[in-house]
Design a protein around this motif. Structure first.
Motif, PDB file in Angstrom:
ATOM      1  N   UNK A   1      74.270  26.123  15.749  1.00 55.13           N
ATOM      2  CA  UNK A   1      73.761  25.125  14.810  1.00 55.13           C
ATOM      3  C   UNK A   1      72.913  24.155  15.605  1.00 55.13           C
ATOM      4  N   UNK A   2      71.715  23.880  15.107  1.00 60.68           N
ATOM      5  CA  UNK A   2      70.834  22.885  15.710  1.00 60.68           C
ATOM      6  C   UNK A   2      71.144  21.540  15.051  1.00 60.68           C
ATOM      7  N   UNK A   3      71.595  20.583  15.828  1.00 56.71           N
ATOM      8  CA  UNK A   3      71.973  19.280  15.270  1.00 56.71           C
ATOM      9  C   UNK A   3      71.311  18.152  16.045  1.00 56.71           C
ATOM     10  N   UNK A   4      71.144  17.002  15.388  1.00 59.18           N
ATOM     11  CA  UNK A   4      70.568  15.839  16.050  1.00 59.18           C
ATOM     12  C   UNK A   4      71.619  15.192  16.945  1.00 59.18           C
ATOM     13  N   UNK A   5      71.212  14.826  18.139  1.00 55.98           N
ATOM     14  CA  UNK A   5      72.143  14.248  19.097  1.00 55.98           C
ATOM     15  C   UNK A   5      72.645  12.879  18.652  1.00 55.98           C
ATOM     16  N   UNK A   6      71.797  12.106  17.979  1.00 53.16           N
ATOM     17  CA  UNK A   6      72.188  10.739  17.654  1.00 53.16           C
ATOM     18  C   UNK A   6      73.021  10.630  16.382  1.00 53.16           C
TER      19      UNK A   6
END
Length: 210
Positions: A91-96
């Protein structure tokens, strides 16, 4: 952009890192400047179904059905946990924020020396560099942790944005061909690209990737 993996020895140049004698079966969490790539889980199902239920995405990848339902998303998560979809699916997720953006992964070829790279992003997240960042993170992981000689990537001939991502990651055009598209319900023309280990090491040494 360099990805940061949760592994020792990351500060060494790629050409100096020892190559493993056999492929790894685990898929480490990958960190880059803006993204976290991790295993899909049940909390992703709603966002996955919402973003994937888009003909603009489904018709550009080979094995995504359209319409894409909650049941499809739940089955996808179940199969990734069972290892039924390639060797590594992320899954590609935003770090913040942790927001789910899309998926990427690798699938090994039968020759044992090649893996196939694939990815997709939800349409609200296009044109922000996320796909390139994720693809570079995954490419770096493959060459640093697996005894493979090359990575292949394919995109539909009409998919200019995906071609740009592939080329930014250092892949070189090989040929055109046809593949089956589940959403289209037939064969579609694609372009085939390849990045070999020697080219990847050279690009990293020259600072042209990252």
């Amino acid at each position: 952009m360099f990805s940061e993996m949760l592994r020792d020895g990351q500060s060494r140049p790629p050409e100096e890192r020892p190559r493993p004698e056999r492929s790894r079966t685990d898929c480490p969490i990958l960190l880059s400047q803006r993204l976290v790539l991790r295993a899909p889980h049940e909390d992703d199902i709603d966002a996955l179904a919402h973003l994937a239920n888009n003909a603009n995405i489904a018709t550009m990848v080979a094995r995504m059905p359209h319409p894409y339902t909650i049941a499809d998303a739940a089955d996808f998560v179940r199969r990734t946990k069972a290892g039924a979809i390639g060797k590594c699916v992320y899954a590609i997720t935003k770090a913040d924020t942790g927001a789910f953006l899309g998926c990427c992964g690798i699938e090994p070829h039968e020759d044992g020396k090649t893996v196939e790279l694939g990815y997709w992003l939800g349409e609200p997240h296009w044109n922000k560099g996320y796909a390139t960042e994720a693809a570079q993170s995954l490419t770096d992981m493959v060459f640093r942790t697996r005894d493979v000689e090359q990575i292949d990537a394919r995109c539909r001939v009409m998919n200019i944005a995906s071609r740009r991502v592939i080329q930014k990651c250092g892949f070189q055009f090989q040929a055109t061909g046809m593949v089956q598209s589940l959403a289209v319900g037939g064969m579609v023309p694609v372009e085939w690209f390849r990045l070999d280990r020697r080219t990847w090491v050279s690009l990293k040494s020259w600072g042209n990737l990252g």
